[in-house]
Scaffold this active site. Structure first.
Site, PDB file in Angstrom:
ATOM      1  N   ASP A  76      14.741  78.699  13.556  1.00 23.04           N
ATOM      2  CA  ASP A  76      15.375  79.463  14.767  1.00 23.04           C
ATOM      3  C   ASP A  76      14.207  79.711  15.679  1.00 23.04           C
ATOM      4  OD1 ASP A  76      16.967  80.891  16.350  1.00 23.04           O
ATOM      5  OD2 ASP A  76      16.173  82.739  15.452  1.00 23.04           O
ATOM      6  N   ASP A  78      14.226  82.275  18.886  1.00 18.93           N
ATOM      7  CA  ASP A  78      14.066  83.853  19.216  1.00 18.93           C
ATOM      8  C   ASP A  78      13.958  84.843  18.020  1.00 18.93           C
ATOM      9  OD1 ASP A  78      14.440  83.939  22.208  1.00 18.93           O
ATOM     10  OD2 ASP A  78      15.909  82.419  21.411  1.00 18.93           O
TER      11      ASP A  78
END
Length: 281
Positions: A76, A78
């Site tokens: 991922d 953020d």
């Protein structure tokens, strides 16, 4: 073979030996991590108790995961590969950061539907100059501790790396080029006349899309999902983690920590190298 991996600045030989003795295992001290092999009598509740007791990372590696066969890491963006939530920082330029950040936090905890929350947050950005995205990238985006070491070491060991995000292609594209990643996918912010329209261009990259992305990367590489590591911090990463050989909750929300196979809470992303039992300088 059932193996524990211990990592952290406060880890000592004495504590490693103590844990090994407690679970009838054999501990091996490496430069950056400790393995305790052939452990017995350890379950989810025991793992929870260990993590409460010590201020370093303790992880039980799933027996079905063969770190020697792993070929792909999917992460991922953020609050995982980078330290910020990009949409919150974009919103700050409209004095809307607290409002948007609250929605982001709720979505990451799994309290509200991710796709609905993203559309709501993006709608609040309508009319913002596109140049603000560049300012967020230049002025606020920082890689998480250990990110560059993790990437470079995995490359040296022949891994491919993929970045997938419920955030935006403006940032994933730049990070892909900057770090030399192999695959990337995210949402595209719609714009017109140099301003954001408040909409997402195309389908939303949500939880299911992330899972599909991992499997698509596997297909391109002709490997199985069990040869992958999936890393994330929010509820929208859980579907991606399910098929992966090793799932890693990185400084993650409680729901993710409960469901992921492993968790990193006291170290940077380079701790993933320890989970893979890889040595590095």
């Amino acid at each position: 073979m059932t193996t524990l991996v211990l990592q952290g600045k406060t880890l000592t030989h004495e504590l490693a030996e103590q844990i090994a003795h407690q679970y009838s295992g054999q501990f091996n001290w490496y430069k950056h991590y400790v393995t305790v092999t052939h452990v017995s009598g350890i379950d989810a509740e025991a793992m929870h108790q260990l993590r409460q007791q010590y201020d370093f990372d303790i992880n039980l590696i799933p027996e079905r995961f063969d770190h020697r066969a792993a070929k792909l890491l999917v992460t991922d963006m953020d609050s995982t590969l980078i330290t910020i939530e990009c949409i919150d920082e974009i919103a700050d330029f409209m004095n809307l950061k607290p409002e948007v950040a609250a929605i982001t936090e709720s979505a990451m905890r799994g309290e509200i539907d991710f796709e609905t929350s993203l559309r709501k947050r993006v709608s609040l950005l309508k009319g913002l100059d596109v140049e603000v995205l560049e300012r967020v990238y230049d002025e606020r985006l920082r890689l998480s501790p250990g990110a560059e070491l993790m990437v470079s070491t995995l490359k040296q060991h022949g891994f491919s790396l993929a970045l997938v995000s419920g955030g935006f292609t403006f940032f994933t594209d730049r990070l892909k080029q900057r770090l030399g990643l192999d695959f990337a996918q995210a949402n595209k912010l719609a714009e017109k006349d140099g301003k954001l329209t408040g909409e997402v261009d195309g389908d939303i990259c949500g939880a299911q899309t992330k899972a599909d992305f991992l499997l698509s990367c596997c297909e391109k590489m002709n490997i199985s999902a069990e040869q992958t590591i999936a890393v994330g911090d929010g509820a929208n990463d859980l579907l991606m983690m399910e098929p992966a050989g090793l799932s890693v909750a990185y400084h993650a929300k409680p729901k993710v920590q409960q469901q992921a196979a492993t968790a990193i809470n006291h170290n940077g992303l380079d701790a993933i190298l320890g989970l893979l039992q890889l040595e590095y300088n």
